[in-house]
Scaffold this motif. Structure first.
Motif, PDB file in Angstrom:
ATOM      1  N   SER A  51      64.601  48.658  82.180  1.00  0.00           N
ATOM      2  CA  SER A  51      65.594  47.669  82.588  1.00  0.00           C
ATOM      3  C   SER A  51      64.986  46.811  83.691  1.00  0.00           C
ATOM      4  O   SER A  51      63.927  47.135  84.231  1.00  0.00           O
ATOM      5  CB  SER A  51      66.877  48.344  83.077  1.00  0.00           C
ATOM      6  OG  SER A  51      66.612  49.156  84.207  1.00  0.00           O
ATOM      7  N   GLY A  52      65.686  45.717  84.008  1.00  0.00           N
ATOM      8  CA  GLY A  52      65.260  44.887  85.128  1.00  0.00           C
ATOM      9  C   GLY A  52      64.569  43.598  84.759  1.00  0.00           C
ATOM     10  O   GLY A  52      64.248  42.789  85.630  1.00  0.00           O
ATOM     11  N   GLY A  53      64.322  43.384  83.472  1.00  0.00           N
ATOM     12  CA  GLY A  53      63.698  42.139  83.066  1.00  0.00           C
ATOM     13  C   GLY A  53      64.642  40.961  83.248  1.00  0.00           C
ATOM     14  O   GLY A  53      65.822  41.125  83.544  1.00  0.00           O
ATOM     15  N   GLY A  54      64.087  39.772  83.067  1.00  0.00           N
ATOM     16  CA  GLY A  54      64.893  38.572  83.190  1.00  0.00           C
ATOM     17  C   GLY A  54      64.021  37.339  83.275  1.00  0.00           C
ATOM     18  O   GLY A  54      62.814  37.402  83.011  1.00  0.00           O
ATOM     19  N   SER A  55      64.654  36.228  83.625  1.00  0.00           N
ATOM     20  CA  SER A  55      63.948  34.956  83.781  1.00  0.00           C
ATOM     21  C   SER A  55      63.854  34.621  85.259  1.00  0.00           C
ATOM     22  O   SER A  55      64.846  34.736  85.985  1.00  0.00           O
ATOM     23  CB  SER A  55      64.678  33.845  83.038  1.00  0.00           C
ATOM     24  OG  SER A  55      64.659  34.067  81.650  1.00  0.00           O
ATOM     25  N   VAL A  56      62.672  34.202  85.681  1.00  0.00           N
ATOM     26  CA  VAL A  56      62.462  33.907  87.094  1.00  0.00           C
ATOM     27  C   VAL A  56      61.483  32.748  87.220  1.00  0.00           C
ATOM     28  O   VAL A  56      60.597  32.574  86.370  1.00  0.00           O
ATOM     29  CB  VAL A  56      61.933  35.161  87.839  1.00  0.00           C
ATOM     30  CG1 VAL A  56      60.585  35.590  87.296  1.00  0.00           C
ATOM     31  CG2 VAL A  56      61.887  34.944  89.333  1.00  0.00           C
ATOM     32  N   GLN A  57      61.644  31.983  88.262  1.00  0.00           N
ATOM     33  CA  GLN A  57      60.735  30.874  88.504  1.00  0.00           C
ATOM     34  C   GLN A  57      59.399  31.401  89.016  1.00  0.00           C
ATOM     35  O   GLN A  57      59.343  32.446  89.689  1.00  0.00           O
ATOM     36  CB  GLN A  57      61.345  29.907  89.526  1.00  0.00           C
ATOM     37  CG  GLN A  57      60.615  28.587  89.646  1.00  0.00           C
ATOM     38  CD  GLN A  57      61.389  27.583  90.479  1.00  0.00           C
ATOM     39  OE1 GLN A  57      62.266  27.939  91.270  1.00  0.00           O
ATOM     40  NE2 GLN A  57      61.097  26.308  90.292  1.00  0.00           N
ATOM     41  N   TRP A  71      57.218  55.873  74.281  1.00  0.00           N
ATOM     42  CA  TRP A  71      57.424  54.474  74.647  1.00  0.00           C
ATOM     43  C   TRP A  71      58.894  54.140  74.748  1.00  0.00           C
ATOM     44  O   TRP A  71      59.714  54.681  73.999  1.00  0.00           O
ATOM     45  CB  TRP A  71      56.769  53.562  73.599  1.00  0.00           C
ATOM     46  CG  TRP A  71      55.281  53.657  73.589  1.00  0.00           C
ATOM     47  CD1 TRP A  71      54.522  54.586  72.943  1.00  0.00           C
ATOM     48  CD2 TRP A  71      54.373  52.806  74.273  1.00  0.00           C
ATOM     49  NE1 TRP A  71      53.183  54.360  73.190  1.00  0.00           N
ATOM     50  CE2 TRP A  71      53.068  53.261  74.007  1.00  0.00           C
ATOM     51  CE3 TRP A  71      54.531  51.691  75.108  1.00  0.00           C
ATOM     52  CZ2 TRP A  71      51.931  52.651  74.524  1.00  0.00           C
ATOM     53  CZ3 TRP A  71      53.396  51.068  75.621  1.00  0.00           C
ATOM     54  CH2 TRP A  71      52.111  51.554  75.331  1.00  0.00           C
ATOM     55  N   GLY A  72      59.206  53.222  75.666  1.00  0.00           N
ATOM     56  CA  GLY A  72      60.546  52.675  75.730  1.00  0.00           C
ATOM     57  C   GLY A  72      60.690  51.503  74.777  1.00  0.00           C
ATOM     58  O   GLY A  72      59.748  51.141  74.066  1.00  0.00           O
ATOM     59  N   GLN A  73      61.869  50.894  74.795  1.00  0.00           N
ATOM     60  CA  GLN A  73      62.166  49.799  73.865  1.00  0.00           C
ATOM     61  C   GLN A  73      61.712  48.455  74.410  1.00  0.00           C
ATOM     62  O   GLN A  73      61.663  47.474  73.662  1.00  0.00           O
ATOM     63  CB  GLN A  73      63.664  49.764  73.563  1.00  0.00           C
ATOM     64  CG  GLN A  73      64.528  49.032  74.595  1.00  0.00           C
ATOM     65  CD  GLN A  73      64.642  49.754  75.929  1.00  0.00           C
ATOM     66  OE1 GLN A  73      64.289  50.928  76.036  1.00  0.00           O
ATOM     67  NE2 GLN A  73      65.148  49.065  76.940  1.00  0.00           N
ATOM     68  N   GLY A  74      61.377  48.394  75.694  1.00  0.00           N
ATOM     69  CA  GLY A  74      60.868  47.173  76.293  1.00  0.00           C
ATOM     70  C   GLY A  74      61.935  46.362  76.999  1.00  0.00           C
ATOM     71  O   GLY A  74      63.132  46.462  76.687  1.00  0.00           O
ATOM     72  N   THR A  75      61.493  45.565  77.959  1.00  0.00           N
ATOM     73  CA  THR A  75      62.367  44.632  78.655  1.00  0.00           C
ATOM     74  C   THR A  75      61.608  43.318  78.826  1.00  0.00           C
ATOM     75  O   THR A  75      60.429  43.313  79.188  1.00  0.00           O
ATOM     76  CB  THR A  75      62.830  45.210  80.016  1.00  0.00           C
ATOM     77  OG1 THR A  75      63.777  44.338  80.620  1.00  0.00           O
ATOM     78  CG2 THR A  75      61.669  45.427  80.976  1.00  0.00           C
ATOM     79  N   GLN A  76      62.289  42.218  78.539  1.00  0.00           N
ATOM     80  CA  GLN A  76      61.625  40.910  78.509  1.00  0.00           C
ATOM     81  C   GLN A  76      61.546  40.310  79.910  1.00  0.00           C
ATOM     82  O   GLN A  76      62.539  40.282  80.644  1.00  0.00           O
ATOM     83  CB  GLN A  76      62.375  39.949  77.585  1.00  0.00           C
ATOM     84  CG  GLN A  76      61.807  38.545  77.535  1.00  0.00           C
ATOM     85  CD  GLN A  76      60.446  38.479  76.882  1.00  0.00           C
ATOM     86  OE1 GLN A  76      60.187  39.163  75.892  1.00  0.00           O
ATOM     87  NE2 GLN A  76      59.562  37.641  77.420  1.00  0.00           N
TER      88      GLN A  76
END
Length: 133
Positions: free
Chosen positions: A6-12, A123-128
């Protein structure tokens, strides 16, 4: 072993994100970080899976050259959570990030935890993570 990122997202660009990976054992098995090599890997579109950072049972860490000085891998053994603190993010850090694990064994003596992705077997499922300029 079950891993959930968890914790992925969009950032500048220039910003920060912290990824988390919660680990648990399957039925009848109690997961302990001290028994595993843990790592973060990433895969950008059209590119191969790339190792980013690893941590072993002694909390020794290793990083890809591309993230040294910007990323920090750590873990909370009491909570069974693996972290990846990512600072000074760049657009080239955009990728799907995966948490991976492998139980310690004789293989560790042949090169430690900082090994290619095929060495890891959970492996986990991934976070973008998306970094925009």
């Amino acid at each position: 072993v079950q891993l959930v990122e968890s914790g992925g997202g969009s950032v500048q660009a220039g910003g920060s994100l912290r990824l988390s990976c919660a680990a648990s054992g399957t039925a009848g098995y109690t997961f302990k970080y001290s028994n595993f090599c843990m790592g973060w890997f990433r895969q950008a579109p059209g590119k191969e899976l790339e190792r980013v950072a690893t941590i072993d049972s002694n909390d020794d860490t290793a990083y890809a050259d591309s993230v040294k000085g910007r990323f920090t891998i750590s873990r909370d053994n009491a909570k069974n959570i693996l972290y990846l603190q990512m600072n000074s993010l760049k657009p080239e850090d955009t990728a799907m990030y995966y948490c991976a694990a492998r139980p310690l064994g004789s293989w560790y003596d042949q090169g430690g935890c900082f090994r290619p992705s095929h060495v890891y077997n959970s492996w986990g499922q991934g976070t973008q993570v998306t970094v925009y300029s």
